[in-house]
Motif scaffolding. Structure first.
Motif, mmCIF file in Angstrom:
data_model
loop_
_atom_site.group_PDB
_atom_site.id
_atom_site.type_symbol
_atom_site.label_atom_id
_atom_site.label_comp_id
_atom_site.label_asym_id
_atom_site.label_seq_id
_atom_site.Cartn_x
_atom_site.Cartn_y
_atom_site.Cartn_z
ATOM 1 N N VAL A 124 29.195 28.639 32.922
ATOM 2 C CA VAL A 124 29.292 30.007 32.419
ATOM 3 C C VAL A 124 30.315 30.804 33.222
ATOM 4 O O VAL A 124 31.137 31.552 32.670
ATOM 5 N N GLY A 125 30.277 30.664 34.543
ATOM 6 C CA GLY A 125 31.222 31.397 35.383
ATOM 7 C C GLY A 125 32.660 31.019 35.109
ATOM 8 O O GLY A 125 33.529 31.904 34.970
ATOM 9 N N TRP A 126 32.937 29.726 35.009
ATOM 10 C CA TRP A 126 34.311 29.307 34.764
ATOM 11 C C TRP A 126 34.758 29.626 33.337
ATOM 12 O O TRP A 126 35.948 29.866 33.086
ATOM 13 N N ALA A 127 33.821 29.626 32.398
ATOM 14 C CA ALA A 127 34.195 30.035 31.036
ATOM 15 C C ALA A 127 34.626 31.500 31.012
ATOM 16 O O ALA A 127 35.609 31.863 30.340
ATOM 17 N N ALA A 128 33.911 32.344 31.770
ATOM 18 C CA ALA A 128 34.305 33.760 31.840
ATOM 19 C C ALA A 128 35.628 33.935 32.564
ATOM 20 O O ALA A 128 36.438 34.807 32.201
ATOM 21 N N VAL A 129 35.885 33.111 33.570
ATOM 22 C CA VAL A 129 37.130 33.242 34.329
ATOM 23 C C VAL A 129 38.323 32.755 33.524
ATOM 24 O O VAL A 129 39.397 33.395 33.495
ATOM 25 N N LEU A 130 38.183 31.623 32.829
ATOM 26 C CA LEU A 130 39.320 31.002 32.151
ATOM 27 C C LEU A 130 39.567 31.557 30.760
ATOM 28 O O LEU A 130 40.620 31.288 30.174
ATOM 29 N N TRP A 131 38.607 32.298 30.193
ATOM 30 C CA TRP A 131 38.826 32.825 28.840
ATOM 31 C C TRP A 131 39.982 33.809 28.811
ATOM 32 O O TRP A 131 40.832 33.772 27.921
ATOM 33 N N ASP A 132 40.030 34.682 29.791
ATOM 34 C CA ASP A 132 41.122 35.668 29.860
ATOM 35 C C ASP A 132 41.688 35.615 31.280
ATOM 36 O O ASP A 132 41.104 36.141 32.218
ATOM 37 N N THR A 133 42.822 34.960 31.424
ATOM 38 C CA THR A 133 43.416 34.755 32.751
ATOM 39 C C THR A 133 44.371 35.877 33.154
ATOM 40 O O THR A 133 45.095 35.734 34.149
ATOM 41 N N ARG A 134 44.375 36.963 32.439
ATOM 42 C CA ARG A 134 45.256 38.063 32.812
ATOM 43 C C ARG A 134 44.792 38.757 34.091
ATOM 44 O O ARG A 134 45.536 39.562 34.656
ATOM 45 N N PHE A 135 43.573 38.445 34.562
ATOM 46 C CA PHE A 135 43.112 39.060 35.800
ATOM 47 C C PHE A 135 43.945 38.593 36.997
ATOM 48 O O PHE A 135 43.913 39.220 38.061
ATOM 49 N N VAL A 136 44.685 37.504 36.848
ATOM 50 C CA VAL A 136 45.505 37.007 37.954
ATOM 51 C C VAL A 136 46.732 37.889 38.151
ATOM 52 O O VAL A 136 47.127 38.182 39.289
ATOM 53 N N THR A 137 47.336 38.337 37.058
ATOM 54 C CA THR A 137 48.566 39.135 37.149
ATOM 55 C C THR A 137 48.322 40.628 36.961
ATOM 56 O O THR A 137 49.001 41.447 37.582
ATOM 57 N N HIS A 138 47.370 40.989 36.108
ATOM 58 C CA HIS A 138 47.097 42.399 35.833
ATOM 59 C C HIS A 138 45.592 42.653 35.907
ATOM 60 O O HIS A 138 44.928 42.840 34.872
ATOM 61 N N PRO A 139 45.027 42.638 37.113
ATOM 62 C CA PRO A 139 43.583 42.861 37.226
ATOM 63 C C PRO A 139 43.236 44.324 36.994
ATOM 64 O O PRO A 139 43.981 45.237 37.364
ATOM 65 N N SER A 140 42.092 44.527 36.368
ATOM 66 C CA SER A 140 41.630 45.897 36.130
ATOM 67 C C SER A 140 40.156 45.837 35.776
ATOM 68 O O SER A 140 39.719 44.940 35.033
ATOM 69 N N GLY A 141 39.391 46.786 36.316
ATOM 70 C CA GLY A 141 37.988 46.892 35.950
ATOM 71 C C GLY A 141 37.078 46.041 36.820
ATOM 72 O O GLY A 141 37.522 45.147 37.553
ATOM 73 N N PRO A 142 35.778 46.294 36.741
ATOM 74 C CA PRO A 142 34.817 45.567 37.581
ATOM 75 C C PRO A 142 34.688 44.094 37.226
ATOM 76 O O PRO A 142 34.369 43.274 38.094
ATOM 77 N N TRP A 143 34.923 43.732 35.953
ATOM 78 C CA TRP A 143 34.778 42.329 35.592
ATOM 79 C C TRP A 143 35.794 41.452 36.302
ATOM 80 O O TRP A 143 35.475 40.332 36.728
ATOM 81 N N ASP A 144 37.011 41.934 36.451
ATOM 82 C CA ASP A 144 38.024 41.155 37.169
ATOM 83 C C ASP A 144 37.679 41.048 38.653
ATOM 84 O O ASP A 144 37.935 40.022 39.290
#
Length: 510
Positions: A223-243
């Protein structure tokens, strides 16, 4: 039946060294040793033919069952990962209102699915490879450690190997039934009866009902890796508590995977390790979520530093708890209890965060716990070397009898490179520790060897060697030696040192 002293921390150790066999003698065989008193196995039992020879078909059947068990566990893990990926794709696709996969992203999405499978399957795969463990050596090592520690009268302990130096002393006593031995019962409760009564080449099999923590950890990681890999924009443009929580999950995963790999190679991989992994990931996500509300808008956390903080908290949750304590202590004043101990384990030589995490699972959280723990249970439940545990206990006895040490003060004294003068007034904990270390004293037994003399009845009397300048004031040093000499918890440490490898001098015959 084995008798023991009613001590809260376990049986009272037997002081004094165990006599070693005379060089050149051959241990004589006894008519009825412990292993010979057991009822012989049936001639036509599993793995044996009627003539007593090994039955190859029994061995092959056991190997086939072990192979099928590993395949079944791996299949269930793959089902969990595939189900998690499918639910994630459907849920995220419906929420985002866009098709999956999008046109032109087939290759990237396939790579994400493969990475999800690998990263979620790896921790559980370690346990699949661990299902069949040759644990007979663990029993022999456990018995030898008990005899070397002198934890009880030799004949109240399990039978040591005949070729060991402890066998003659054990043979001289009166033995009860092996099944009634409390030390054997402890081992069998943790590893099972098939180990103590099996042949040296027989494997230890894990029961299927103990696999639930492994499956749960696999599902949580998927579940954790599915949430991480679904939207990988957190690597370049992180925003919000989920990232921010994604970075906390990455830190927790890095620690959990490293811990499981270490325990795999140390033959200490148990289902409880996966339950601890799930707890750690949950704790990290909660701490990161709260810290984001506290530090998210703070000026001290500029740019993307909050993401690095989240990753570090994933690796060291105690750092996040300390930060929260400092923030809440202003509002709650003195109602917030301290998170760290005054005598933390990381001040011991040879200690690191991996051993700290492992001993914390067994309830050993500071030096006071270390000096009062049941050493037999810690040796049995962990694969921490017994010599390291004895040395840490020896250090802890000395440090807990000194005043607590502030790290900043200790670092300042070390940088000054000037030893404190041992006058009449007692020195502080940092000054005393630094002065003792500069003359080579790091443990309680080191101090007793240097500034006491053993009498005929085993008592120790304070004495300062001629020409040696005491590292502490005379009154403080005398009182410290007197208290440590009367400490019963040091008895296993002395026994471990006396029953170790014997010195062979140059002129001695080999």
């Amino acid at each position: 039946m084995t008798t023991m002293a009613p001590d809260r921390a376990g049986p009272r150790p037997v002081t004094g060294p165990v006599p070693q066999p005379v060089a050149g003698t051959v241990p004589r065989q006894v008519a009825a040793p412990e292993t010979a008193r057991r009822a012989p196995a049936p001639a036509d039992g599993p793995g044996r033919r009627a003539d007593g020879q090994r039955n190859d078909s029994g061995t092959s059947d056991s190997g086939t069952r072990a192979w099928l068990r590993r395949k079944a566990v791996a299949a269930w893990m793959n089902v969990l990962i595939a189900g998690t990926a499918a639910v994630t794709v459907v849920t995220a696709g419906v929420t985002a209102q866009r098709p999956w996969p999008e046109p032109g992203t087939w290759g990237i999405d396939a790579l994400k699915l493969f990475a999800l499978w690998c990263l979620a399957f790896l921790p559980g795969w370690l346990y699949v490879r661990f299902l069949d463990l040759r644990a007979k050596a663990l029993w022999s090592e456990y018995v030898l450690n008990l005899h070397r520690l002198g934890w009880d009268l030799p004949w109240h302990l399990p039978m040591p190997p005949v070729a060991s130096g402890f066998y003659h002393r054990w043979e001289a006593g009166t033995h009860g039934r092996p099944a009634d031995n409390i030390y054997r019962q402890k081992f069998e409760a943790y590893y099972g009866r098939q180990i103590t009564s099996s042949a040296p080449d027989q494997n230890y099999s894990v029961k299927s009902e103990s696999l639930f923590p492994v499956f749960l950890a696999t599902a949580v990681l998927a579940v954790g890796w599915a949430a991480v890999l679904w939207d990988t924009r957190f690597v370049t443009h992180p925003s919000g508590p989920w990232d921010v929580m994604k970075y906390g999950f990455l830190g927790a995963y890095a620690f959990v995977t490293s811990m499981l790999i270490r325990r795999f190679f140390q033959s200490d991989l148990r289902p409880s390790a996966y339950a601890t992994a799930v707890y750690r990931i949950t704790l990290v996500l909660l701490i990161v979520a709260v810290l984001h509300q506290v530090l998210g808008g703070a000026a001290a956390v500029a740019g993307h530093a909050e993401l690095a903080v989240a990753f570090v908290v994933g690796f060291f949750p105690l750092v996040g708890l300390q930060a929260l304590q400092r923030v809440t202590s202003r509002a709650l004043r003195w109602f917030v209890p301290p998170v760290t101990s005054e005598y933390p384990l990381d001040q011991l030589d040879g200690f690191n965060l991996w051993y700290e995490a492992r001993l914390t699972e067994e309830g050993v959280e500071d030096m006071q716990n270390l000096t009062t723990m049941n050493l037999v249970d810690v040796i049995l439940h962990t694969r921490v070397p017994a010599g390291s545990l004895v040395d840490w206990t020896d250090q802890a006895f000395l440090l807990t009898h000194l005043e607590r040490v502030d790290r900043d003060e200790l670092n300042r004294l070390r940088s000054a490179d000037q030893p404190a003068v041992a006058g009449r007034a007692p020195l502080s904990g940092a000054q005393a520790r630094l002065n003792l270390r500069r003359v080579g004293i790091r443990t309680a037994t080191d101090l007793l060897k240097a500034f006491s003399v053993e009498q005929e009845r085993g008592e120790r009397v304070f004495r300062v060697p001629d020409g040696l300048e005491p590292p502490l004031p005379a009154d403080q040093l005398r009182l410290l030696v007197t208290v440590l000499a009367a400490e019963p918890g040091l008895a296993p440490v002395w026994n471990w040192q006396h029953n170790g490898v014997q010195a062979c001098h140059r002129g001695q015959r080999r």
